[in-house]
Scaffold this motif. Structure first.
Motif, PDB file in Angstrom:
ATOM      1  N   VAL A 260       0.854  -1.184   0.000  1.00  0.00           N
ATOM      2  CA  VAL A 260       0.000   0.000   0.000  1.00  0.00           C
ATOM      3  C   VAL A 260       0.892   1.236   0.000  1.00  0.00           C
ATOM      4  O   VAL A 260       1.850   1.322   0.766  1.00  0.00           O
ATOM      5  CB  VAL A 260      -0.934   0.015   1.223  1.00  0.00           C
ATOM      6  N   LEU A 261       0.566   2.184  -0.875  1.00  0.00           N
ATOM      7  CA  LEU A 261       1.327   3.426  -0.985  1.00  0.00           C
ATOM      8  C   LEU A 261       0.376   4.601  -0.858  1.00  0.00           C
ATOM      9  O   LEU A 261      -0.691   4.614  -1.450  1.00  0.00           O
ATOM     10  CB  LEU A 261       2.044   3.492  -2.339  1.00  0.00           C
ATOM     11  N   ILE A 262       0.764   5.616  -0.060  1.00  0.00           N
ATOM     12  CA  ILE A 262       0.027   6.870  -0.029  1.00  0.00           C
ATOM     13  C   ILE A 262       0.900   7.923  -0.686  1.00  0.00           C
ATOM     14  O   ILE A 262       2.110   7.989  -0.458  1.00  0.00           O
ATOM     15  CB  ILE A 262      -0.385   7.287   1.403  1.00  0.00           C
ATOM     16  N   SER A 263       0.281   8.749  -1.541  1.00  0.00           N
ATOM     17  CA  SER A 263       1.043   9.711  -2.321  1.00  0.00           C
ATOM     18  C   SER A 263       0.176  10.907  -2.652  1.00  0.00           C
ATOM     19  O   SER A 263      -1.055  10.830  -2.620  1.00  0.00           O
ATOM     20  CB  SER A 263       1.556   9.056  -3.614  1.00  0.00           C
ATOM     21  N   GLU A 264       0.823  12.020  -2.959  1.00  0.00           N
ATOM     22  CA  GLU A 264       0.095  13.192  -3.420  1.00  0.00           C
ATOM     23  C   GLU A 264      -0.328  12.985  -4.866  1.00  0.00           C
ATOM     24  O   GLU A 264       0.428  12.466  -5.692  1.00  0.00           O
ATOM     25  CB  GLU A 264       0.960  14.446  -3.308  1.00  0.00           C
ATOM     26  N   TYR A 265      -1.544  13.397  -5.180  1.00  0.00           N
ATOM     27  CA  TYR A 265      -2.051  13.258  -6.541  1.00  0.00           C
ATOM     28  C   TYR A 265      -2.956  14.434  -6.869  1.00  0.00           C
ATOM     29  O   TYR A 265      -4.037  14.568  -6.301  1.00  0.00           O
ATOM     30  CB  TYR A 265      -2.817  11.945  -6.709  1.00  0.00           C
ATOM     31  N   LYS A 266      -2.477  15.325  -7.747  1.00  0.00           N
ATOM     32  CA  LYS A 266      -3.250  16.487  -8.199  1.00  0.00           C
ATOM     33  C   LYS A 266      -3.809  17.296  -7.031  1.00  0.00           C
ATOM     34  O   LYS A 266      -4.986  17.652  -6.992  1.00  0.00           O
ATOM     35  CB  LYS A 266      -4.370  16.055  -9.142  1.00  0.00           C
ATOM     36  N   GLY A 267      -2.948  17.579  -6.058  1.00  0.00           N
ATOM     37  CA  GLY A 267      -3.331  18.408  -4.930  1.00  0.00           C
ATOM     38  C   GLY A 267      -4.091  17.693  -3.844  1.00  0.00           C
ATOM     39  O   GLY A 267      -4.493  18.316  -2.852  1.00  0.00           O
ATOM     40  N   SER A 268      -4.314  16.405  -3.998  1.00  0.00           N
ATOM     41  CA  SER A 268      -5.009  15.628  -2.981  1.00  0.00           C
ATOM     42  C   SER A 268      -4.125  14.445  -2.576  1.00  0.00           C
ATOM     43  O   SER A 268      -2.966  14.359  -2.967  1.00  0.00           O
ATOM     44  CB  SER A 268      -6.355  15.135  -3.507  1.00  0.00           C
ATOM     45  N   ILE A 269      -4.685  13.553  -1.797  1.00  0.00           N
ATOM     46  CA  ILE A 269      -3.957  12.355  -1.368  1.00  0.00           C
ATOM     47  C   ILE A 269      -4.615  11.140  -2.004  1.00  0.00           C
ATOM     48  O   ILE A 269      -5.850  11.009  -2.021  1.00  0.00           O
ATOM     49  CB  ILE A 269      -3.975  12.224   0.171  1.00  0.00           C
ATOM     50  N   CYS A 270      -3.779  10.268  -2.538  1.00  0.00           N
ATOM     51  CA  CYS A 270      -4.305   9.041  -3.125  1.00  0.00           C
ATOM     52  C   CYS A 270      -3.711   7.836  -2.412  1.00  0.00           C
ATOM     53  O   CYS A 270      -2.663   7.915  -1.761  1.00  0.00           O
ATOM     54  CB  CYS A 270      -4.010   8.975  -4.620  1.00  0.00           C
ATOM     55  N   LEU A 271      -4.412   6.739  -2.526  1.00  0.00           N
ATOM     56  CA  LEU A 271      -4.014   5.470  -1.930  1.00  0.00           C
ATOM     57  C   LEU A 271      -3.911   4.449  -3.045  1.00  0.00           C
ATOM     58  O   LEU A 271      -4.846   4.273  -3.823  1.00  0.00           O
ATOM     59  CB  LEU A 271      -5.062   5.039  -0.897  1.00  0.00           C
ATOM     60  N   LEU A 272      -2.759   3.806  -3.144  1.00  0.00           N
ATOM     61  CA  LEU A 272      -2.548   2.789  -4.173  1.00  0.00           C
ATOM     62  C   LEU A 272      -2.231   1.463  -3.503  1.00  0.00           C
ATOM     63  O   LEU A 272      -1.400   1.393  -2.603  1.00  0.00           O
ATOM     64  CB  LEU A 272      -1.401   3.177  -5.105  1.00  0.00           C
ATOM     65  N   GLN A 273      -2.905   0.409  -3.950  1.00  0.00           N
ATOM     66  CA  GLN A 273      -2.677  -0.913  -3.391  1.00  0.00           C
ATOM     67  C   GLN A 273      -2.437  -1.908  -4.513  1.00  0.00           C
ATOM     68  O   GLN A 273      -3.240  -2.029  -5.441  1.00  0.00           O
ATOM     69  CB  GLN A 273      -3.860  -1.379  -2.546  1.00  0.00           C
ATOM     70  N   SER A 274      -1.319  -2.593  -4.421  1.00  0.00           N
ATOM     71  CA  SER A 274      -1.046  -3.664  -5.382  1.00  0.00           C
ATOM     72  C   SER A 274      -1.827  -4.903  -4.969  1.00  0.00           C
ATOM     73  O   SER A 274      -1.930  -5.232  -3.786  1.00  0.00           O
ATOM     74  CB  SER A 274       0.456  -3.969  -5.416  1.00  0.00           C
ATOM     75  N   ASN A 275      -2.393  -5.582  -5.938  1.00  0.00           N
ATOM     76  CA  ASN A 275      -3.219  -6.758  -5.679  1.00  0.00           C
ATOM     77  C   ASN A 275      -2.800  -7.897  -6.606  1.00  0.00           C
ATOM     78  O   ASN A 275      -2.346  -7.677  -7.731  1.00  0.00           O
ATOM     79  CB  ASN A 275      -4.697  -6.456  -5.913  1.00  0.00           C
ATOM     80  N   LEU A 276      -2.976  -9.098  -6.124  1.00  0.00           N
ATOM     81  CA  LEU A 276      -2.634 -10.282  -6.910  1.00  0.00           C
ATOM     82  C   LEU A 276      -3.818 -11.220  -6.915  1.00  0.00           C
ATOM     83  O   LEU A 276      -4.271 -11.680  -5.863  1.00  0.00           O
ATOM     84  CB  LEU A 276      -1.394 -10.976  -6.328  1.00  0.00           C
ATOM     85  N   ASP A 277      -4.346 -11.493  -8.112  1.00  0.00           N
ATOM     86  CA  ASP A 277      -5.442 -12.439  -8.283  1.00  0.00           C
ATOM     87  C   ASP A 277      -4.829 -13.808  -8.565  1.00  0.00           C
ATOM     88  O   ASP A 277      -4.393 -14.093  -9.675  1.00  0.00           O
ATOM     89  CB  ASP A 277      -6.344 -12.008  -9.436  1.00  0.00           C
ATOM     90  N   PHE A 278      -4.780 -14.645  -7.529  1.00  0.00           N
ATOM     91  CA  PHE A 278      -4.117 -15.951  -7.669  1.00  0.00           C
ATOM     92  C   PHE A 278      -4.853 -16.843  -8.680  1.00  0.00           C
ATOM     93  O   PHE A 278      -4.236 -17.636  -9.385  1.00  0.00           O
ATOM     94  CB  PHE A 278      -4.043 -16.647  -6.311  1.00  0.00           C
ATOM     95  N   ARG A 279      -6.166 -16.716  -8.756  1.00  0.00           N
ATOM     96  CA  ARG A 279      -6.934 -17.583  -9.658  1.00  0.00           C
ATOM     97  C   ARG A 279      -6.629 -17.272 -11.119  1.00  0.00           C
ATOM     98  O   ARG A 279      -6.495 -18.171 -11.944  1.00  0.00           O
ATOM     99  CB  ARG A 279      -8.431 -17.422  -9.392  1.00  0.00           C
ATOM    100  N   ALA A 280      -6.492 -15.981 -11.418  1.00  0.00           N
ATOM    101  CA  ALA A 280      -6.243 -15.588 -12.805  1.00  0.00           C
ATOM    102  C   ALA A 280      -4.773 -15.280 -13.066  1.00  0.00           C
ATOM    103  O   ALA A 280      -4.413 -14.923 -14.181  1.00  0.00           O
ATOM    104  CB  ALA A 280      -7.088 -14.369 -13.153  1.00  0.00           C
ATOM    105  N   SER A 281      -3.948 -15.423 -12.038  1.00  0.00           N
ATOM    106  CA  SER A 281      -2.527 -15.072 -12.146  1.00  0.00           C
ATOM    107  C   SER A 281      -2.370 -13.662 -12.713  1.00  0.00           C
ATOM    108  O   SER A 281      -1.521 -13.395 -13.572  1.00  0.00           O
ATOM    109  CB  SER A 281      -1.784 -16.085 -13.024  1.00  0.00           C
ATOM    110  N   ASN A 282      -3.206 -12.767 -12.228  1.00  0.00           N
ATOM    111  CA  ASN A 282      -3.221 -11.395 -12.740  1.00  0.00           C
ATOM    112  C   ASN A 282      -2.859 -10.431 -11.619  1.00  0.00           C
ATOM    113  O   ASN A 282      -3.293 -10.590 -10.482  1.00  0.00           O
ATOM    114  CB  ASN A 282      -4.617 -11.054 -13.281  1.00  0.00           C
TER     115      ASN A 282
END
Length: 370
Positions: A260-282
């Motif tokens: 999980v990453l928190i970062s500034e985005y266009k004057g606001s705060i955004c939250l980014l989360q990496s996800n792994l779908d084990f069923r689809a290997s995506n």
């Protein structure tokens, strides 16, 4: 300001001269200080320094990427400035910054320190463009002997106050969990301990080494031990008010394999989360933006590889910098609008926390007057 003191600019109106000079890189401006007294006073003035910086920030001009990377040359692992366009190395960060961790970068200054988890080492605010730095005074917080704590530093520029702020949060956890917060102001060159911390906030526990700074407000992801849930904690460096935000339901609980990453985005705060779908290997990255005191889902980034991508930073408001493994770990850029991926060829290295970090940097003349 009269041009009579500089023969070379006698027939150049001041506003035109400022407009031309403000577009130039710092290296050229430093040379032009020696042209004449007029140009020296102009370039060193607060008005010009602010105009030059704001233009670079707004237009993403004279911008760079700072990355801890593995080099084929000595030293093998080092911090380097890379071109924002070609990703070619431009400057290795040298003494007094050797073996330091970069804690943040904002409006032409970077925040650095040795041993982030320790209160004793000094913190530096450094202008890499002109090789000048300020050493912050010692902490205002007193620790009891044998205290066990975790600490994290958020650094950024407050446009409303026209000041740079360093916010240090300490999370103590030996006998009982509680936090301490102090704020450094570059304009006063001093720390201020924040005593008015609400009881509900004071018992939060720092979750991991993750923070952000936007518009004078510092943000951390905290753990609420009693509920075994997480929240986003903010602190306004102007009003000195704390606020707690609920994380998106999809983020809770935080699996160990998701970053999980928190970062500034266009004057606001955004939250980014990496996800792994084990069923689809995506593998994909979800992005939320804080709006009206709650997180709204903005988009899902489906990266065109089966490898696991981790978000690192956002640059130029529309490009997501991610780390991906391909034998070693490399940096690539994903354009949120065109959905195009650019491989930079930059081989990343881990910091003292066994993690990867990338920052953006713009040239400035800040600290030139000092």
């Amino acid at each position: 300001m009269s041009n009579s003191g500089c023969n070379g600019s006698r027939y150049i109106p001041e506003e035109i001269l400022i407009n031309v000079l403000s577009r130039l890189p710092v290296k050229s401006l430093i040379r032009f200080i020696c042209v004449c007294k007029l140009w020296s006073c102009l370039i060193r003035s607060s008005r010009f320094i602010g105009m030059h910086l704001n233009r670079n920030v707004t237009n993403h001009a004279h911008a760079f990427i700072i990355a801890l990377h593995e080099s084929r040359h000595e030293p093998k692992i080092c911090y380097t400035l890379f071109s924002n366009e070609t990703f070619e190395p431009c400057l290795k960060i040298k003494h007094p910054l050797t073996e330091m961790d970069i804690l943040g970068s904002s409006y032409g200054l970077v925040c650095l320190s040795h041993e982030l988890g320790n209160l004793d080492p000094a913190i530096y605010l450094c202008n890499l463009s002109i090789q000048k730095h300020v050493v912050l005074p010692p902490t205002s917080i007193l620790c009891l002997p044998y205290s066990k704590y975790a600490t994290i530093v958020a650094f950024g520029f407050h446009p409303g106050l026209n000041d740079y702020k360093v916010v240090r949060l300490l999370s103590f956890f030996r006998w009982s969990s509680y936090i301490e917060v102090e704020v450094y102001s570059l304009s006063t060159n001093s720390w201020k301990r924040i005593d008015a911390i609400p009881a509900s906030i004071k018992t939060l526990v720092l979750h991991f080494n993750q923070c952000a700074f936007s518009n004078g407000v510092a943000y951390w992801i905290m753990l609420k031990e009693k509920e075994a849930t997480h929240c986003l904690l903010s602190f306004d460096t102007d009003s000195e008010v704390f606020e707690e935000f609920r994380l998106p339901d999809a983020v809770e609980p935080m699996p160990y394999y998701c970053k999980v990453l928190i970062s500034e985005y266009k004057g606001s705060i955004c939250l980014l989360q990496s996800n792994l779908d084990f069923r689809a290997s995506n593998h994909y990255i979800d992005m939320w933006v804080l709006q009206e005191k709650s997180f709204e889902k903005l988009l899902t980034v489906n990266l065109p590889r089966k490898w696991r991508f981790n978000p690192l930073a956002i640059r130029m408001s529309n490009e997501l910098l991610v780390e991906y493994p391909c034998g070693s770990h490399y940096l690539c850029s994903y354009n949120l609008e065109t959905k195009l991926v650019t491989e930079t060829g930059i081989k990343l290295a881990v910091d003292c926390y066994d993690d990867y970090h990338v920052h953006t940097y713009v040239e400035s003349l800040v600290l030139l007057r000092e």
